[in-house]
Design a protein around this motif. Structure first.
Motif, short mmCIF file in Angstrom:
data_model
loop_
_atom_site.label_atom_id
_atom_site.label_comp_id
_atom_site.label_asym_id
_atom_site.label_seq_id
_atom_site.Cartn_x
_atom_site.Cartn_y
_atom_site.Cartn_z
N PRO A 120 -0.23 5.53 -9.36
CA PRO A 120 -1.10 6.31 -10.25
C PRO A 120 -2.56 6.37 -9.79
O PRO A 120 -3.19 7.42 -9.90
N ALA A 121 -3.08 5.26 -9.27
CA ALA A 121 -4.48 5.26 -8.82
C ALA A 121 -4.67 6.21 -7.65
O ALA A 121 -5.64 6.97 -7.59
N LYS A 167 4.71 17.15 -1.59
CA LYS A 167 5.31 16.76 -2.87
C LYS A 167 5.91 15.36 -2.78
O LYS A 167 5.73 14.54 -3.68
N ALA A 168 6.59 15.08 -1.67
CA ALA A 168 7.20 13.75 -1.49
C ALA A 168 6.12 12.68 -1.34
O ALA A 168 6.26 11.57 -1.85
N ARG A 169 5.04 13.01 -0.63
CA ARG A 169 3.93 12.05 -0.49
C ARG A 169 3.33 11.71 -1.85
O ARG A 169 3.03 10.57 -2.13
N TYR A 170 3.17 12.75 -2.68
CA TYR A 170 2.61 12.55 -4.02
C TYR A 170 3.54 11.66 -4.85
O TYR A 170 3.09 10.74 -5.53
N SER A 185 -5.82 8.89 -1.24
CA SER A 185 -5.54 7.84 -0.25
C SER A 185 -5.56 8.49 1.13
O SER A 185 -5.93 9.66 1.26
N THR A 186 -5.16 7.76 2.14
CA THR A 186 -5.10 8.35 3.47
C THR A 186 -3.92 9.32 3.58
O THR A 186 -3.82 10.05 4.56
N ALA A 235 0.85 -1.20 0.00
CA ALA A 235 0.00 0.00 0.00
C ALA A 235 0.88 1.25 0.00
O ALA A 235 1.67 1.46 0.90
N CYS A 236 0.75 2.07 -1.05
CA CYS A 236 1.63 3.22 -1.17
C CYS A 236 1.30 4.29 -0.14
O CYS A 236 2.13 5.15 0.15
#
Length: 200
Positions: free
Chosen positions: A100-101, A92-95, A107-108, A80-81
């Motif tokens: 892609p989904a 930005k790092a989280r993104y 997401s959380t 799970a990303c």
């Protein structure tokens, strides 16, 4: 990702039932013997109680279909990303650590770029009623005392709306690819899909 507005889009479309549609309300009136054991979901719109396809249902169907089409999508059970993304300190790092989904549907760890409105029928929908029996998974026979009836929607056209914000072209292309899969009955909605329900 959302500190500046770069683009917005609204996609309005209609979905017509090609087969019965059943979205369970989860409510049962055990005191009234004339009421079906399982009824379709209804909600008020403009003071009238109407069948509804919740925006959460639409988003769930579109996301699960999108994950099948996007090879690099995360698996919530394995990789799970959002777990990897949550460890990052900046947005930005989280993104960048999201699949892609998740970059489209959220997401959380990151916010969704896409939102789905509840869908209501354009004209009066026809209500059907059937009686069915639960099956024993091991013997394949009918379970004793497992007769139940349910109500469903048929011959209805639902008005739907999707909104996108700060999107990329590939994300719009993905949505239209899912439209094609819905038209071809590879993507279905609601319950009893193994009985042929939910084709739009």
């Amino acid at each position: 990702m959302f500190s500046h507005l770069y683009n917005e889009a609204t996609i309005q479309f209609e979905m017509h039932t090609n087969s019965p549609l059943f979205i369970d309300s989860g409510e049962q009136d055990q005191l009234d013997p004339t009421v079906a054991d399982h009824t379709y979901l209804k909600a008020y719109k403009n003071g009238e109680l109407l069948p509804v396809i919740p925006g959460t249902t639409l988003k769930g169907v579109f996301r699960s279909s999108g994950e099948q089409l996007l090879n690099e999508s995360c698996n919530i059970f394995v990789n799970a990303c959002d777990r990897k993304a949550k460890d990052q300190k900046t947005g930005k790092a989280r993104y960048e650590h999201s699949c892609p989904a998740c970059k489209l549907f959220g997401s959380t760890a990151i916010k969704s770029r896409i939102s789905f409105s509840d869908a209501y029928p354009i004209e009066e929908a026809k209500i059907g009623r059937r009686t069915s029996a639960a099956m024993d998974r091991i013997t394949g026979a009918t379970k004793r005392g497992a007769l139940y009836n349910f109500e469903y929607i048929e011959d209805a056209t639902f008005k739907c709306q999707i909104k996108l914000r700060n999107f990329f072209k590939w994300q719009v292309k993905l949505i239209f690819e899912i439209f094609d899969r819905i038209d071809d009955s590879y993507v279905t909605f609601g319950g009893f899909t193994s009985k042929g329900f939910g084709q739009m």
